[in-house]
Every structure is written in structure tokens, then in C-alpha cells.
Design a protein around this motif. Structure first.
Motif, PDB file in Angstrom:
ATOM      1  N   ASP A  43      10.462  16.466  34.979  1.00  0.00           N
ATOM      2  CA  ASP A  43       9.175  17.054  35.344  1.00  0.00           C
ATOM      3  C   ASP A  43       9.370  18.287  36.226  1.00  0.00           C
ATOM      4  N   LEU A  44      10.250  18.174  37.204  1.00  0.00           N
ATOM      5  CA  LEU A  44      10.492  19.276  38.127  1.00  0.00           C
ATOM      6  C   LEU A  44      11.093  20.481  37.413  1.00  0.00           C
ATOM      7  N   THR A  45      11.886  20.244  36.388  1.00  0.00           N
ATOM      8  CA  THR A  45      12.455  21.339  35.590  1.00  0.00           C
ATOM      9  C   THR A  45      11.337  22.107  34.892  1.00  0.00           C
ATOM     10  N   ILE A  46      10.351  21.380  34.365  1.00  0.00           N
ATOM     11  CA  ILE A  46       9.210  22.019  33.710  1.00  0.00           C
ATOM     12  C   ILE A  46       8.401  22.836  34.712  1.00  0.00           C
ATOM     13  N   VAL A  47       8.139  22.238  35.882  1.00  0.00           N
ATOM     14  CA  VAL A  47       7.372  22.919  36.922  1.00  0.00           C
ATOM     15  C   VAL A  47       8.096  24.169  37.397  1.00  0.00           C
ATOM     16  N   LYS A  48       9.403  24.039  37.601  1.00  0.00           N
ATOM     17  CA  LYS A  48      10.211  25.170  38.071  1.00  0.00           C
ATOM     18  C   LYS A  48      10.140  26.335  37.094  1.00  0.00           C
ATOM     19  N   LYS A  49      10.264  26.060  35.819  1.00  0.00           N
ATOM     20  CA  LYS A  49      10.212  27.098  34.782  1.00  0.00           C
ATOM     21  C   LYS A  49       8.843  27.779  34.766  1.00  0.00           C
ATOM     22  N   THR A  50       7.784  26.992  34.896  1.00  0.00           N
ATOM     23  CA  THR A  50       6.433  27.531  34.872  1.00  0.00           C
ATOM     24  C   THR A  50       6.157  28.395  36.098  1.00  0.00           C
ATOM     25  N   PHE A  51       6.607  27.931  37.263  1.00  0.00           N
ATOM     26  CA  PHE A  51       6.416  28.698  38.497  1.00  0.00           C
ATOM     27  C   PHE A  51       7.041  30.085  38.380  1.00  0.00           C
ATOM     28  N   ILE A  52       8.238  30.145  37.813  1.00  0.00           N
ATOM     29  CA  ILE A  52       8.936  31.431  37.687  1.00  0.00           C
ATOM     30  C   ILE A  52       8.211  32.331  36.697  1.00  0.00           C
ATOM     31  N   GLU A  53       7.861  31.777  35.536  1.00  0.00           N
ATOM     32  CA  GLU A  53       7.222  32.569  34.483  1.00  0.00           C
ATOM     33  C   GLU A  53       5.864  33.105  34.914  1.00  0.00           C
ATOM     34  N   ARG A  54       5.118  32.315  35.682  1.00  0.00           N
ATOM     35  CA  ARG A  54       3.768  32.706  36.084  1.00  0.00           C
ATOM     36  C   ARG A  54       3.737  33.444  37.421  1.00  0.00           C
ATOM     37  N   GLY A  55       4.887  33.634  38.033  1.00  0.00           N
ATOM     38  CA  GLY A  55       4.929  34.328  39.316  1.00  0.00           C
ATOM     39  C   GLY A  55       4.331  33.530  40.455  1.00  0.00           C
ATOM     40  N   ILE A  56       4.314  32.202  40.334  1.00  0.00           N
ATOM     41  CA  ILE A  56       3.737  31.340  41.364  1.00  0.00           C
ATOM     42  C   ILE A  56       4.678  31.189  42.544  1.00  0.00           C
ATOM     43  N   GLY A  57       5.967  31.234  42.280  1.00  0.00           N
ATOM     44  CA  GLY A  57       6.944  31.107  43.339  1.00  0.00           C
ATOM     45  C   GLY A  57       8.229  30.491  42.832  1.00  0.00           C
ATOM     46  N   ILE A  58       9.036  30.029  43.753  1.00  0.00           N
ATOM     47  CA  ILE A  58      10.340  29.460  43.438  1.00  0.00           C
ATOM     48  C   ILE A  58      10.329  27.979  43.781  1.00  0.00           C
ATOM     49  N   LEU A  59      10.868  27.173  42.897  1.00  0.00           N
ATOM     50  CA  LEU A  59      11.028  25.747  43.184  1.00  0.00           C
ATOM     51  C   LEU A  59      12.515  25.476  43.358  1.00  0.00           C
ATOM     52  N   GLU A  60      12.928  25.304  44.611  1.00  0.00           N
ATOM     53  CA  GLU A  60      14.324  25.010  44.903  1.00  0.00           C
ATOM     54  C   GLU A  60      14.586  23.523  44.676  1.00  0.00           C
ATOM     55  N   THR A  61      15.659  23.224  43.986  1.00  0.00           N
ATOM     56  CA  THR A  61      16.046  21.824  43.796  1.00  0.00           C
ATOM     57  C   THR A  61      17.343  21.577  44.559  1.00  0.00           C
ATOM     58  N   VAL A  62      17.319  20.527  45.365  1.00  0.00           N
ATOM     59  CA  VAL A  62      18.469  20.187  46.201  1.00  0.00           C
ATOM     60  C   VAL A  62      19.092  18.906  45.651  1.00  0.00           C
ATOM     61  N   PRO A  63      20.356  18.971  45.205  1.00  0.00           N
ATOM     62  CA  PRO A  63      21.002  17.780  44.630  1.00  0.00           C
ATOM     63  C   PRO A  63      21.420  16.772  45.699  1.00  0.00           C
ATOM     64  N   GLY A  64      21.816  15.606  45.256  1.00  0.00           N
ATOM     65  CA  GLY A  64      22.324  14.584  46.175  1.00  0.00           C
ATOM     66  C   GLY A  64      21.288  13.539  46.525  1.00  0.00           C
TER      67      GLY A  64
END
Length: 274
Positions: A43-64
Motif C-alpha cells: 500500500d505504501l509503495t502505491i501511495v509513495k508513487k502517487t505522491f511523487i507523480e501528483r507533486g503531493i510530496g515525498i514518502l520516506e520509507t525506513v526499513p527495519g
């Protein structure tokens, strides 16, 4: 209770937008929706892609194990320039010309749509500069500071020129106004408003001589805090030497003709700083 992915995506997006700069763990979302972490990651991968494409912002993902996702409402440069041009177009009207060459902004500072745009533009510039607090002076700067602080997800503090019993003990300083009269004035801030060592961003509506901004800078020093930057919506025409030179302005009043009631507002040095 488990919900459909489409509903989950909407709720995840809403939660992230409401909590900028906050690391939200996968465990939180997993428990919230009773879903596997692998599904939440998709889900977060989908949101991250949409945020970038629409200029909404950046979704940082932190592993671990302690990782998750953090929403950073950073704007694209072309979107920032577009909003600044919108502001210029809105202000380039003779009915906005006030005595003294000022531009009437109060109506815009009362409109949520304009405040959101201005707040997001300013906040976007300081996303990577670790801001602890946004400072302004009462009263016209208050809605601007609130808008910027919302996108940075930090407190905003209000400097006053008169004492308020409800503020408790205060720290006050005298400063020289930036006007031609060069008056000595006073401003103060509640001791409880700002933590010592804070990194502070100053915002205000208008800059002329720079006395008010310079006064807030001196007040920040009284708290052993650090000034990270100062940004105003517009800088006015000023013939003398400004008391502060390290600032950015979204707009610049380039020329004013009182007789013909014409005004020219252009993008300020904020654009060159992007």
C-alpha cells in the motif's frame, strides 16, 4: 476489523497527510487495519508513487523493525514558481495599493486556500533544515506562521509589542524600527514559548526596513536559540539600508506610482534560492 484495500489506501493517505514529518510504523498500520505488514508495504509503495507523480510530496520509507513511513510535504520547484506567479497576478491591481506604497494583503491572509498555498511554499523550502519553531509578530503574521508550522509539524510562537497578563513572565528587547522615523520600540515573548537552543524560522507578511525582523532576531538570541532563516510574503520598496539582509521574500514590489495608481509586483529572491 479488516477493510478493503481501496478503503485502506484512502485512510493511510489521510493519516499521513494529517501527520507530516512523523514516522509511522508498519506495526501501527498493521494493527489499525488488521492486515499483514507485507500488504501495508505494498500500500505504501502505491501511495509513495502517487505522491511523487501528483507533486503531493515525498514518502520516506525506513526499513527495519523500528521503521515505517514518513510524509514530507515537499513541493516541486515548478509548482512553487506557479503559486508565486499566482500571487503576483492577484496583487498586481491598483485597488490593492495603500498609502506609503504598501500592498493590501489582509483579505488573502484570511482565505484558507491562499494560506495553505503560502504555508506549503515556505515550509517546503525549509523541509531539510531542522526547524524547531516558527516565529512571527502579532498580528498579521499569525495566520502565516500557523500555516507554515502546520506543514513543518512544529509549534509557532507569537512575539507581541504589548504585555499580556496571560503570557506570564516574558523576555523583552528594544529594537529600532525600520521606518524612516527610526523609533525605538519594544517586543516581548513569553519565557515558556520557546525552548533554549531551538532552531527558529521567522515568517512575516511584509518587509520594509527590516526593523521588526531584526528585532525578532535579537529576541531569538536572548533565548540562546538559533535563527535558521527569515521569509516574508513581500518586500516593499525601500530607499535606505535595511537592518537585515539575510532574508527571502516570495514577492517584491518593484514599482509604485501613486498618481496613476499602478503597482508592479514580481517574484522575489525566494525563487532564486530554490
Amino acid at each position: 476489523m479488516k477493510i478493503k484495500r481501496s478503503e485502506r489506501l484512502i485512510d493511510i493517505t489521510h493519516y499521513l497527510l494529517e501527520h507530516p514529518h512523523t514516522l509511522v510504523s508498519l506495526t501501527f498500520f498493521s494493527k489499525r487495519y488488521e492486515s499483514a505488514k507485507s500488504s501495508i508495504s505494498e500500500d505504501l509503495t502505491i501511495v509513495k508513487k502517487t505522491f511523487i507523480e501528483r507533486g503531493i510530496g515525498i514518502l520516506e520509507t525506513v526499513p527495519g523493525a523500528a521503521g515505517g513511513a514518513r510524509y514530507i510535504p515537499k513541493m516541486k520547484e515548478e509548482d512553487i514558481k506557479g503559486i508565486i506567479q499566482e500571487l503576483c497576478d492577484e496583487l498586481n491591481h491598483s485597488e490593492r495599493l495603500l498609502p506609503g506604497g504598501y500592498v493590501y494583503l489582509s483579505d488573502m491572509l484570511g482565505q484558507p486556500d491562499w494560506l495553505r498555498k503560502i504555508g506549503r511554499v515556505i515550509a517546503s523550502f525549509y523541509m531539510d533544515k531542522k526547524i524547531d519553531a516558527v516565529m512571527t509578530v502579532a498580528t498579521k503574521g499569525v495566520p502565516i506562521a500557523q500555516a507554515v508550522a502546520t506543514y513543518l509539524n512544529v509549534p509557532f510562537v507569537i512575539v507581541r509589542r504589548d504585555s499580556k497578563v496571560t503570557e506570564g513572565s516574558t523576555v523583552s528587547i528594544n529594537y529600532v524600527s525600520g521606518s524612516s522615523s527610526q523609533r525605538v520600540e519594544k517586543m516581548e515573548l513569553s519565557r515558556r514559548s520557546l525552548k533554549r537552543g531551538s532552531r527558529v524560522l521567522i515568517v512575516d507578511d511584509f518587509l520594509k526596513g527590516g526593523g521588526t525582523v531584526n528585532g525578532m532576531k535579537s529576541l531569538i538570541e536572548e533565548f540562546d536559540a538559533e535563527l535558521v532563516g527569515a521569509t516574508v510574503i513581500a518586500e516593499n520598496i525601500y530607499q535606505g539600508v535595511r537592518s537585515i539582509d539575510n532574508y527571502t521574500a516570495l514577492l517584491k514590489v518593484k514599482s509604485v506610482d501613486v498618481e496613476s495608481r499602478t503597482i508592479q509586483v514580481i517574484p522575489g529572491n525566494f525563487v532564486a534560492s530554490l
